[in-house]
Write a protein that holds these residues in place. Structure first.
Motif, short mmCIF file in Angstrom:
data_model
loop_
_atom_site.label_atom_id
_atom_site.label_comp_id
_atom_site.label_asym_id
_atom_site.label_seq_id
_atom_site.Cartn_x
_atom_site.Cartn_y
_atom_site.Cartn_z
N THR A 294 -6.28 -8.00 6.98
CA THR A 294 -5.77 -8.33 5.65
C THR A 294 -4.42 -7.67 5.38
OG1 THR A 294 -7.13 -6.53 4.73
CG2 THR A 294 -8.04 -8.75 4.62
N THR A 295 -4.24 -6.46 5.91
CA THR A 295 -2.94 -5.78 5.72
C THR A 295 -1.84 -6.50 6.49
OG1 THR A 295 -4.12 -3.68 5.50
CG2 THR A 295 -1.75 -3.56 5.83
N VAL A 296 -2.14 -6.93 7.70
CA VAL A 296 -1.18 -7.68 8.51
C VAL A 296 -0.74 -8.95 7.79
CG1 VAL A 296 -0.96 -9.12 10.59
CG2 VAL A 296 -1.79 -6.77 10.77
N LEU A 297 -1.68 -9.60 7.10
CA LEU A 297 -1.37 -10.86 6.43
C LEU A 297 -0.66 -10.64 5.09
CD1 LEU A 297 -4.71 -12.82 7.02
CD2 LEU A 297 -2.50 -13.25 8.10
N LEU A 298 -1.15 -9.68 4.31
CA LEU A 298 -0.66 -9.52 2.93
C LEU A 298 0.60 -8.68 2.81
CD1 LEU A 298 -3.88 -9.07 0.76
CD2 LEU A 298 -2.15 -10.85 0.55
N ALA A 299 0.69 -7.59 3.56
CA ALA A 299 1.81 -6.66 3.39
C ALA A 299 3.17 -7.32 3.54
CB ALA A 299 1.66 -5.48 4.35
N PRO A 300 3.39 -8.15 4.57
CA PRO A 300 4.73 -8.77 4.67
C PRO A 300 5.04 -9.73 3.53
CG PRO A 300 3.22 -9.73 6.28
CD PRO A 300 2.54 -8.52 5.71
N THR A 339 -2.26 -3.02 -0.24
CA THR A 339 -2.85 -3.98 0.71
C THR A 339 -3.86 -3.35 1.66
OG1 THR A 339 -0.81 -3.75 2.04
CG2 THR A 339 -1.01 -5.71 0.64
N PRO A 340 -3.71 -2.09 2.12
CA PRO A 340 -4.75 -1.54 2.98
C PRO A 340 -6.09 -1.32 2.26
CG PRO A 340 -2.68 -0.35 3.30
CD PRO A 340 -2.53 -1.20 2.08
N CYS A 341 -6.07 -1.35 0.92
CA CYS A 341 -7.30 -1.14 0.14
C CYS A 341 -8.07 -2.44 -0.10
CB CYS A 341 -6.97 -0.51 -1.21
SG CYS A 341 -6.07 1.05 -1.12
N SER A 342 -7.60 -3.53 0.47
CA SER A 342 -8.14 -4.84 0.13
C SER A 342 -9.63 -4.99 0.40
CB SER A 342 -7.37 -5.93 0.90
OG SER A 342 -5.99 -5.85 0.64
N THR A 343 -10.13 -4.32 1.42
CA THR A 343 -11.54 -4.48 1.81
C THR A 343 -12.43 -3.36 1.27
OG1 THR A 343 -11.14 -3.26 3.87
CG2 THR A 343 -10.87 -5.65 3.94
N PHE A 344 -11.87 -2.41 0.56
CA PHE A 344 -12.63 -1.22 0.19
C PHE A 344 -13.72 -1.51 -0.85
CE2 PHE A 344 -8.99 1.94 1.34
CZ PHE A 344 -9.15 1.60 2.68
N ILE A 345 -13.41 -2.37 -1.82
CA ILE A 345 -14.41 -2.67 -2.86
C ILE A 345 -15.63 -3.39 -2.27
CG2 ILE A 345 -14.86 -4.01 -4.95
CD1 ILE A 345 -12.04 -3.33 -5.89
N ARG A 420 -0.77 1.22 9.13
CA ARG A 420 0.34 0.96 10.05
C ARG A 420 0.98 -0.41 9.83
NH1 ARG A 420 -1.41 2.24 15.85
NH2 ARG A 420 -2.49 0.25 15.62
N PRO A 421 0.20 -1.50 9.65
CA PRO A 421 0.87 -2.78 9.36
C PRO A 421 1.67 -2.76 8.06
CG PRO A 421 -1.43 -3.12 10.02
CD PRO A 421 -1.25 -1.66 9.79
N MET A 422 1.22 -1.97 7.07
CA MET A 422 1.95 -1.88 5.82
C MET A 422 3.30 -1.19 6.03
SD MET A 422 1.01 0.21 2.34
CE MET A 422 1.52 1.76 3.12
N PHE A 423 3.31 -0.11 6.83
CA PHE A 423 4.57 0.57 7.10
C PHE A 423 5.53 -0.35 7.88
CE2 PHE A 423 1.76 4.53 7.07
CZ PHE A 423 2.02 4.76 5.73
N LEU A 465 5.61 -6.43 14.91
CA LEU A 465 4.16 -6.56 15.06
C LEU A 465 3.77 -6.59 16.53
CD1 LEU A 465 2.06 -6.73 12.78
CD2 LEU A 465 1.93 -9.19 13.20
N LEU A 466 4.56 -7.26 17.34
CA LEU A 466 4.27 -7.32 18.78
C LEU A 466 4.36 -5.94 19.43
CD1 LEU A 466 6.14 -10.61 19.77
CD2 LEU A 466 3.66 -10.24 19.69
#
Length: 493
Positions: A294-300, A339-345, A420-423, A465-466
């Motif tokens: 989810t972070t890979v998809l949402l952060a960018p 975005t990294p918190c997306s799955t926490f709830i 890491r994807p967010m950074f 990302l690669l």
């Protein structure tokens, strides 16, 4: 749980949910700017404040009973019918109270002119909760493809109706019609695909037996709602309906990526994590994988929108909204930080940590409300959004600590892997932003600046990302290629 849950089934259901959200993404991408060009900031603000009140009442009326149904071991029809009638009775009482007390409630929030809208939208409370039981049955059965179809139909029909009515000069009633039409189509679809028919059966004992779980969920949901919606109330109260409208328009647009990904992912992950409650290794692996994806998809998307906020606001919303481009950019930045918190709830809900979720949500709601109120009290909508970004940075660290401690994952390992994807996305956004600042004058057209920024950002992010996420990409490729039978039998890493 009635359905076997594994990586393949979760991935498939997330895919269906994301597909339904993505199918309406393009339509909303067009309709929100169109409505913003036709309607005034005050009209946007009036509907936004009224809808916030109604959604809050609907959340209280539901009392988390439908969520409790999702994690029940068996589909006991008497329990299901009892929850339906309890929801309906409570929601009708809430709607009646809101209708009667609409004027003092709207005045309290600094939007007395929106009292008539509060009365009309109070009818949404039973309408929204009426379909909760049908949705809970689909979620139990992991039949998200059926929900996805009707969600696509309802959202599309509502958005199209709003644009047509706005063009016809109906003003604020275009937004009201959008809300009601979408709700009516969705509830009809949910009952049709779930094949649920309310029976004349009610057991107070069974309803009360579910309240231990449901009240904990309701408390955390209310606190999270306050975190997300308190800025609207504060802005309306301190800065007026015009700034509330600017915030609402920018928030609606910047929330589209979240609506595409998060609303789809969270609905699937809650029952999925619930099925893994007793298997720490599987749920820990699922938590990290879903968080990274989810972070890979949402952060960018979110950081990219921050980078091109100025030309995007001009291109999409027009000159009357140009002053609000910093609001759009800061809102996108604040959402990107989380975005990294997306799955926490859904994770905390699924593993039965309702108490942890409740107290953390209360703390988050309090800090968010105080910080945004402080910024608004200083007299600036932009300053309020700056404080929202600061609070969300603190929430990211605190929320990660709470969840990884509950999961038994070392904090720094979990935090760095999930962030890491967010950074990476932040580095991409900074590159795009610097290029626009220094070379944007070479592309004088705002629309072309948006296109150029998106293309450059996509190339830079893909390359980064690669380099940084090769292992994650390989894992996703393996999941895509793996037969369902193998995925079901294979233990999680």
């Amino acid at each position: 749980m009635p359905t076997v849950v594994n990586a393949k089934s979760v991935t498939r259901n997330v895919g269906w949910s994301v597909l339904s959200k993505t199918s309406t993404f393009g339509l909303k991408f067009v309709t929100v700017p169109i409505l913003a060009r036709i309607l005034s900031p005050e009209e946007f603000g009036a509907v936004a404040v009224a809808l916030t009140i109604v959604q809050f009442m609907a959340m209280i009326a539901g009392a988390g009973l439908a969520s409790a149904l999702i994690v029940q071991r068996d589909e006991d029809m008497q329990t299901i019918h009892s929850v339906f009638w309890a929801n309906l009775a409570i929601s009708c009482l809430m709607a009646l109270g809101l209708f009667v007390w609409a004027e003092p409630v709207a005045t309290l929030l600094g939007a007395s002119d929106a009292a008539y809208l509060v009365r009309i939208l109070s009818l949404l409370v039973p309408l929204q909760l009426g379909g909760d039981v049908a949705y809970a049955l689909l979620a139990r059965r992991m039949q998200f493809s059926k929900d996805a179809f009707w969600n696509m139909i309802s959202e599309s029909a509502g958005a199209l109706a709003a644009v047509l009515l706005a063009l016809a000069g109906l003003g604020v009633w275009a937004l009201v019609a959008q809300i009601f039409l979408s709700a009516l189509i969705r509830i009809a679809g949910l009952f049709a695909v779930s094949r649920y028919v309310p029976g004349f059966s009610f057991s107070m004992r069974k309803v009360l037996g579910m309240t231990r779980f449901s009240l904990g969920m309701m408390g955390s949901e209310i606190a999270n709602f306050v975190s997300f919606q308190s800025p609207m109330v504060i802005i309306s109260r301190f800065l007026g309906l015009a700034d509330a409208g600017a915030y609402s328009a920018a928030n609606r647009f910047s929330s589209i990526p979240n609506q595409v990904v998060l609303s789809a992912v969270m609905g699937v992950l809650f029952p999925a994590f619930g099925s893994m409650m007793q298997d720490r290794a599987r749920r820990s692996n699922a938590l990290m994988l879903s968080t990274q994806v989810t972070t890979v998809l949402l952060a960018p998307m979110m950081f990219g929108l921050w980078a091109i906020a100025e030309p995007a606001m001009m291109t999409l919303f027009g000159h009357q909204w140009a002053y609000a481009w910093p609001v759009l950019g800061l809102l996108a930045l604040s959402k990107g930080i989380l975005t990294p918190c997306s799955t926490f709830i859904p994770y905390l809900k699924g593993i039965g940590r309702g108490g942890t979720l409740f107290w953390w949500a209360i703390l988050r709601a309090a800090v968010t409300t105080v910080a945004v109120a402080y910024g608004a009290y200083q007299g600036s909508l932009v300053e309020a959004m700056v404080w929202l970004c600061i609070v969300n940075g603190l929430v990211l660290v605190g929320y990660s600590y709470v969840v990884f401690r509950a999961d038994g994952t070392p904090f720094w390992r979990g935090f760095l892997l999930s962030c890491r994807p967010m950074f990476t996305a932040l580095v991409m956004a900074l590159v795009v932003r610097l290029l626009l600042v220094h070379f944007g004058a070479l592309v004088p057209n705002a629309a072309l600046q948006v296109v150029a920024g998106a293309l450059i950002g996509g190339f830079v992010y893909g390359a980064l990302l690669l380099v940084t996420e090769r292992r994650l990409l390989r894992r996703l490729l393996e999941l895509a290629r793996k037969p369902a039978a193998v995925a079901a039998a294979e233990p999680a890493e």
